[in-house]
Design a protein around this motif. Structure first.
Motif, mmCIF file in Angstrom:
data_model
loop_
_atom_site.group_PDB
_atom_site.id
_atom_site.type_symbol
_atom_site.label_atom_id
_atom_site.label_comp_id
_atom_site.label_asym_id
_atom_site.label_seq_id
_atom_site.Cartn_x
_atom_site.Cartn_y
_atom_site.Cartn_z
ATOM 1 N N UNK A 44 1.023 -1.596 0.152
ATOM 2 C CA UNK A 44 0.283 0.270 -0.498
ATOM 3 C C UNK A 44 0.550 1.117 0.023
ATOM 4 N N UNK A 45 1.914 0.610 0.687
ATOM 5 C CA UNK A 45 3.019 2.176 0.190
ATOM 6 C C UNK A 45 4.073 2.433 -1.286
ATOM 7 N N UNK A 46 4.278 1.371 -1.337
ATOM 8 C CA UNK A 46 4.000 1.007 -2.412
ATOM 9 C C UNK A 46 3.302 2.170 -3.806
ATOM 10 N N UNK A 47 1.962 1.654 -3.352
ATOM 11 C CA UNK A 47 1.308 2.279 -4.565
ATOM 12 C C UNK A 47 1.248 3.762 -4.304
ATOM 13 N N UNK A 48 0.855 3.893 -2.777
ATOM 14 C CA UNK A 48 0.615 5.530 -3.255
ATOM 15 C C UNK A 48 0.348 5.761 -1.781
ATOM 16 N N UNK A 49 -0.941 4.689 -1.384
ATOM 17 C CA UNK A 49 -1.933 5.017 -0.709
ATOM 18 C C UNK A 49 -1.442 4.876 0.679
ATOM 19 N N UNK A 50 -1.315 4.489 1.142
ATOM 20 C CA UNK A 50 -0.445 5.095 2.837
ATOM 21 C C UNK A 50 1.496 5.522 3.059
#
Lengths: 151, 151
Positions: free
Chosen positions: A67-73
């Motif tokens: 989720x961090x890689x996806x920019x969500x977190x």
DNA sequence: CTAGGTGCAAACCCTTTGCAGTAGT
DNA sequence: ACTACTGCAAAGGGTTTGCACCTAG
């Protein structure tokens, strides 16, 4: 104020041929249900357990990273020995918020600020560094701890 | 520009009835000899070894923590999994410097800034938080990594 | 002399990884 | 079906701690 939806998650996963799984949805849901909190992997795992939705801790870690890689977190460290996450609020049209960390009790308070946008521009020109994000932490004593010190 | 001396160390140790030991002096000396670097405990330990001055790793950790408590060193995290330290440059009359962290190659560049002093004052008034320090990190791509991306 | 410090090794804690079984697409 | 994902347990890496010995004041 960009809040992510499950649809955003589905789309971002598809773009990378990753799969939409109940575990990933559940982890995102927890962050949507806990706005303004800075949850660690253990926190998320604990919330899951108390909701009778056990997910393997390793999967929690993997979901948080994804989720961090996806920019969500957004991943952050407050010096308490573990990584913490919150829904990403950076981006072209959003306001940054930063953190006041009490060095006595460890409490973290948020505050809004756009002051650094200009500064970023300035630094990019001077250093040639292409800045994509920034994090600011202020350290000090919160109101309560100031009071308790005076005693 | 406050640079710490061994005398400062001696005085600060005495104030807390801690002892001036060769190990603590040596650890401080390493930071004085390596200005502008962000050394981890392992880094310090390695430098010691290469200087034929073996000190137990646990003692290095304890010295780093003590020197931080005394306000001589400043602890920081750059997201590479370990704590890093540098000589503390915060304080009433000194300039802050902050860090540009390249998210591709991990390089850390410094830059000077006093811009946040006013902001601190402002936040203290609005939040009641008594701010003693701040840390700013900018994330992005350094010149070299920008070039290599374009290839 | 005595409190505080050091070194070693074991313990800790958070996080990552290998692998066999499972499930989206 | 094919590929990605999960869960478990073991391994990993940085940091802390217990304890016996040592040393600065």
């Amino acid at each position: 104020m960009p809040v992510f939806t499950m649809e955003d998650l589905r789309r971002k996963l598809q773009e990378r041929q990753h799969k939409m799984t109940p575990q990933r949805q559940t982890v995102l849901q927890i962050f949507l249900d806990h706005p303004g909190e800075h949850l660690s992997a253990e926190d998320v795992h604990g919330i899951l357990r108390s909701n009778q939705l056990e997910i393997g801790l390793a999967t929690v870690y993997r979901s948080l990273e994804l989720l961090s890689d996806l920019g969500i977190l957004q991943k952050m460290e407050f010096g308490d020995g573990c990584s913490r996450y919150e829904v990403n609020t950076t981006g072209p049209s959003s306001h940054h918020h930063h953190h006041l960390i009490c060095t006595k009790c460890g409490k973290v308070i948020e505050f809004e600020d756009d002051l650094l946008e200009n500064l970023e521009q300035d630094i990019m020109e001077k250093s040639g560094f292409n800045i994509t994000d920034h994090q600011v932490k202020f350290f000090g004593y919160c109101k309560e701890c100031q009071d308790s010190i005076e005693n």
